[in-house]
Design a protein around this motif. Sequence first.
Motif, mmCIF file in Angstrom:
data_model
loop_
_atom_site.group_PDB
_atom_site.id
_atom_site.type_symbol
_atom_site.label_atom_id
_atom_site.label_comp_id
_atom_site.label_asym_id
_atom_site.label_seq_id
_atom_site.Cartn_x
_atom_site.Cartn_y
_atom_site.Cartn_z
ATOM 1 N N UNK A 23 0.812 -1.215 0.000
ATOM 2 C CA UNK A 23 0.000 0.000 0.000
ATOM 3 C C UNK A 23 0.842 1.261 0.000
ATOM 4 N N UNK A 24 2.134 1.114 0.285
ATOM 5 C CA UNK A 24 3.026 2.260 0.357
ATOM 6 C C UNK A 24 4.329 1.944 -0.370
ATOM 7 N N UNK A 25 4.875 2.928 -1.027
ATOM 8 C CA UNK A 25 6.202 2.791 -1.603
ATOM 9 C C UNK A 25 7.208 2.698 -0.455
ATOM 10 N N UNK A 26 8.108 1.733 -0.529
ATOM 11 C CA UNK A 26 9.092 1.559 0.534
ATOM 12 C C UNK A 26 8.545 0.857 1.758
ATOM 13 N N UNK A 27 7.425 0.204 1.638
ATOM 14 C CA UNK A 27 6.773 -0.480 2.766
ATOM 15 C C UNK A 27 7.730 -1.463 3.429
ATOM 16 N N UNK A 28 7.755 -1.480 4.763
ATOM 17 C CA UNK A 28 8.664 -2.346 5.531
ATOM 18 C C UNK A 28 7.946 -3.415 6.336
ATOM 19 N N UNK A 29 6.617 -3.299 6.485
ATOM 20 C CA UNK A 29 5.846 -4.262 7.267
ATOM 21 C C UNK A 29 4.739 -4.848 6.422
ATOM 22 N N UNK A 30 4.341 -6.066 6.771
ATOM 23 C CA UNK A 30 3.233 -6.729 6.093
ATOM 24 C C UNK A 30 1.922 -6.157 6.605
ATOM 25 N N UNK A 31 0.980 -6.013 5.699
ATOM 26 C CA UNK A 31 -0.358 -5.595 6.093
ATOM 27 C C UNK A 31 -0.640 -4.135 5.822
ATOM 28 N N UNK A 32 -1.809 -3.898 5.250
ATOM 29 C CA UNK A 32 -2.276 -2.547 5.005
ATOM 30 C C UNK A 32 -3.724 -2.606 4.559
ATOM 31 N N UNK A 33 -4.418 -1.506 4.739
ATOM 32 C CA UNK A 33 -5.822 -1.442 4.363
ATOM 33 C C UNK A 33 -6.116 -0.382 3.317
ATOM 34 N N UNK A 34 -5.371 0.700 3.350
ATOM 35 C CA UNK A 34 -5.663 1.844 2.488
ATOM 36 C C UNK A 34 -4.495 2.059 1.529
ATOM 37 N N UNK A 35 -4.802 2.097 0.239
ATOM 38 C CA UNK A 35 -3.763 2.338 -0.750
ATOM 39 C C UNK A 35 -3.246 3.754 -0.685
ATOM 40 N N UNK A 36 -1.942 3.878 -0.525
ATOM 41 C CA UNK A 36 -1.308 5.191 -0.473
ATOM 42 C C UNK A 36 -0.347 5.410 -1.635
ATOM 43 N N UNK A 37 -0.320 4.463 -2.574
ATOM 44 C CA UNK A 37 0.605 4.580 -3.695
ATOM 45 C C UNK A 37 0.035 5.557 -4.714
ATOM 46 N N UNK A 38 0.878 6.501 -5.137
ATOM 47 C CA UNK A 38 0.499 7.502 -6.123
ATOM 48 C C UNK A 38 1.232 7.167 -7.423
ATOM 49 N N UNK A 39 0.468 7.051 -8.500
ATOM 50 C CA UNK A 39 1.061 6.840 -9.821
ATOM 51 C C UNK A 39 0.949 8.133 -10.611
ATOM 52 N N UNK A 40 2.111 8.589 -11.094
ATOM 53 C CA UNK A 40 2.162 9.802 -11.897
ATOM 54 C C UNK A 40 2.272 9.421 -13.371
ATOM 55 N N UNK A 41 1.969 10.331 -14.272
ATOM 56 C CA UNK A 41 2.169 10.037 -15.692
ATOM 57 C C UNK A 41 3.635 9.714 -15.966
ATOM 58 N N UNK A 42 3.896 8.772 -16.849
ATOM 59 C CA UNK A 42 5.264 8.413 -17.186
ATOM 60 C C UNK A 42 5.806 7.323 -16.290
ATOM 61 N N UNK A 43 7.112 7.313 -16.128
ATOM 62 C CA UNK A 43 7.806 6.268 -15.372
ATOM 63 C C UNK A 43 7.632 6.472 -13.873
ATOM 64 N N UNK A 44 7.253 5.406 -13.176
ATOM 65 C CA UNK A 44 7.142 5.413 -11.716
ATOM 66 C C UNK A 44 8.104 4.355 -11.182
ATOM 67 N N UNK A 45 8.938 4.729 -10.233
ATOM 68 C CA UNK A 45 9.859 3.780 -9.615
ATOM 69 C C UNK A 45 9.380 3.522 -8.198
ATOM 70 N N UNK A 46 9.075 2.261 -7.908
ATOM 71 C CA UNK A 46 8.562 1.876 -6.600
ATOM 72 C C UNK A 46 9.486 0.834 -5.985
ATOM 73 N N UNK A 47 9.649 0.867 -4.669
ATOM 74 C CA UNK A 47 10.529 -0.062 -3.961
ATOM 75 C C UNK A 47 9.707 -0.909 -3.002
ATOM 76 N N UNK A 48 9.605 -2.197 -3.298
ATOM 77 C CA UNK A 48 8.877 -3.127 -2.440
ATOM 78 C C UNK A 48 9.816 -4.190 -1.863
ATOM 79 N N UNK A 49 11.100 -3.887 -1.769
ATOM 80 C CA UNK A 49 12.077 -4.869 -1.301
ATOM 81 C C UNK A 49 12.081 -5.040 0.213
#
Length: 121
Positions: A23-49
């Motif tokens: 639900x969040x870019x850079x998320x460090x814990x399991x579990x979420x209810x509300x999506x907080x990820x924002x997608x902008x036009x063009x390339x989006x780089x997200x870190x889920x590691x």
Amino acid sequence: NMRPGNHYIVSIKGPKHLAVNFCRNGQKKVGCNIGEIVLKPGLNTLDFTGVPLPAGDIPDKNGKQDGVVDARDFARLVESLRANAPSWLKKAADLNYDGINNGADIQLFLKTMSRRYDDSF
């Protein structure tokens, strides 16, 4: 082809893993209810590691998974430890991708099995 916007939740599933919702870019814990990820036009780089995918949904001979980690997967894992196990099974049950079917794969499986399904993945 994603529409730019707010409140996205991204679900990621690996080839031998259960899906995890992010639900969040850079998320460090399991579990979420509300999506907080924002997608902008063009390339989006997200870190889920920061959250590893739970291993153990072992594919069958046809590469199909059922989306749960259960006794059927454990039976496949145990069978993969036998010297005469089919090569497709040895590859499918190698949960840590080290080319060897051994206790390390069992540890990853048991780690996933130790979670309750009502816990968020």
